[in-house]
Design a protein around this motif. Structure first.
Motif, mmCIF file in Angstrom:
data_model
loop_
_atom_site.group_PDB
_atom_site.id
_atom_site.type_symbol
_atom_site.label_atom_id
_atom_site.label_comp_id
_atom_site.label_asym_id
_atom_site.label_seq_id
_atom_site.Cartn_x
_atom_site.Cartn_y
_atom_site.Cartn_z
ATOM 1 N N THR A 249 -3.054 -3.350 -0.590
ATOM 2 C CA THR A 249 -2.282 -4.312 -1.378
ATOM 3 C C THR A 249 -1.605 -3.587 -2.537
ATOM 4 O O THR A 249 -0.410 -3.772 -2.807
ATOM 5 N N SER B 3 1.252 -1.252 -1.337
ATOM 6 C CA SER B 3 2.443 -2.024 -0.918
ATOM 7 C C SER B 3 3.218 -2.488 -2.135
ATOM 8 O O SER B 3 4.451 -2.427 -2.173
ATOM 9 N N PRO C 277 7.143 -4.627 3.229
ATOM 10 C CA PRO C 277 5.795 -4.179 3.575
ATOM 11 C C PRO C 277 5.143 -5.216 4.486
ATOM 12 O O PRO C 277 5.433 -6.407 4.364
ATOM 13 N N ALA D 15 -0.764 -1.081 8.329
ATOM 14 C CA ALA D 15 0.284 -1.554 7.416
ATOM 15 C C ALA D 15 1.438 -0.560 7.380
ATOM 16 O O ALA D 15 1.234 0.644 7.408
ATOM 17 N N VAL E 38 5.594 0.051 5.683
ATOM 18 C CA VAL E 38 6.631 -0.457 4.786
ATOM 19 C C VAL E 38 7.963 0.029 5.346
ATOM 20 O O VAL E 38 8.094 1.162 5.791
ATOM 21 N N LEU F 118 1.243 2.855 5.716
ATOM 22 C CA LEU F 118 0.675 2.887 4.369
ATOM 23 C C LEU F 118 -0.727 3.487 4.335
ATOM 24 O O LEU F 118 -1.093 4.175 3.383
#
Ligand code: PHE
Length: 359
Positions: free
Chosen positions: A117, A120, A200, A218, A220, A328
């Motif tokens: 989190t 991002s 993201p 994850a 982006v 990420l």
């Protein structure tokens, strides 16, 4: 008769005084119970006296009975009174010792925001500071956005290349998005030109979980479409991002690659933040972070393919754009020397806490 007479008034009186003193002296309920057996039990002076009454001649029975009864009663009363007192003391102690302060805050380990989190948001902030916008798209995506509009042909091997997770029923046309690039398409369709978006999000691939792969991870994505955009803009933007995430002065490198939705396409490498490239070459100190390559694979990038612009209703004669995408977890693994991608998904607060400074 041998021994003292249990009914002797002096003996009885002494027994009475003894009982009262013993009960008063008992300091706990178990101690009181022992004293009770001694002074009121089967072999106590009162009990012996009671039994002796039976052997008395009739006329003396009433008299002796009264005396014994009085002794029994006063002893019993003294016992009861002490018992009440000791019970009260015990209850007070238990209440004090076992009291629960409901206003005390529970002891619990500190938590921290998840490093994915934080990274991002940090990447997004770098772009928002340059005037870009944040864009999001669905994780259950239509194949058209995930593949077709991105110039993957119907039977293009790249569809397999992505190791897609398809959503039932077969033929629903839905997939778990395999990359964040469908958000490019949605952004171009939804927004006025020029488009500058950073996206993201979570993506899915049919990979088994091991130290470096996860079926969900994850990414982006970045997309810039305007008049006169060239690869120089792409390079400048990536260098800026690298510096913001990894520190001042880190260089990026691009190498030719292939993606259906960019032309030209490139692999994006980042100079190793640990050795800064110094480990590459013979005789140099080896580097664990980049395996002495001097560079780390960071993501993919390229100039938006004209066919993608057309699919999104944009005139490729007038507009051009660049796009890039990177993982990420991978970014954080390099940055912090994390050896297993699984650490990100296990929810161990010691891990999130150790990366708290990522914020
Ligand atoms: N979508 C690509 C991937 O997931 C990365 C990429 C994004 C490449 C944008 C080029 C441009 O591998």
């Amino acid at each position: 008769m041998s021994g003292p007479d249990p009914l002797d008034p002096a003996t009885l009186e002494q027994a009475g005084t003894g009982a009262l003193a013993a009960f008063a002296a008992a300091r706990s309920l178990p101690e009181l119970a022992v004293t009770r057996t001694e002074h009121l039990g089967d072999r106590s002076p009162v009990a012996l006296a009671r039994r002796a009454i039976a052997g008395l001649p009739g006329p003396q029975k009433a008299e002796a009975g009264k005396r014994v009864h009085a002794l029994a009663q006063s002893s019993q009363a003294a016992y009861e009174a002490r018992k009440v007192e000791l019970e009260r003391q015990r209850d007070e102690r238990v209440l004090a010792e076992e009291a629960v302060d409901v206003t005390v805050l529970p002891e619990r380990p500190d938590g921290a925001r998840h490093p994915l989190t934080t990274i991002s948001e940090r990447v997004a902030d770098v772009f928002v500071a340059m005037g870009w916008e944040l864009a999001e798209g669905p994780e259950v995506e239509h194949e058209w956005f995930n593949f077709d509009a991105l110039n993957f042909g119907g039977d293009h091997p790249a569809r397999e290349m992505q190791d897609t997770l398809f959503v039932e029923p077969a033929g629903s046309g839905l997939v778990l998005r395999t990359h964040t690039s469908p958000v490019q398409v949605r952004s171009m369709l939804d927004r006025e030109l020029p488009v500058h978006v950073v996206c993201p999000g979570r993506v899915y691939r049919a990979d088994a979980l091991d130290a470096t792969h996860s079926p969900v991870f994850a990414q982006v994505e970045g997309l810039c479409v305007d008049e006169g955009i060239t690869m120089a803009h792409l390079r400048g933007t990536l260098d800026h991002l690298a510096t913001a995430v990894f520190g001042e002065g880190l260089r990026t490198r691009i190498r030719p690659n292939y993606f259906p939705f960019t032309e030209p396409s490139a692999e994006l490498d980042l100079q190793c933040f640990a050795c800064r490239g110094a480990s590459a070459g013979s005789g140099a100190e080896p580097c664990r972070v980049c395996a002495s390559e001097g560079w780390i694979e960071w993501g993919g990038c390229g100039m938006v393919h004209p066919a993608v612009l057309v699919a999104c209703g944009i005139d490729p004669e007038r507009y051009s754009g660049f796009a890039f995408g990177m993982g990420l977890e991978r970014t954080l693994m390099f940055r912090h020397g994390i050896e297993s991608i699984r650490d990100f998904y296990e929810g161990d607060s010691r891990f999130t806490l150790s990366l708290r400074s990522e914020a």
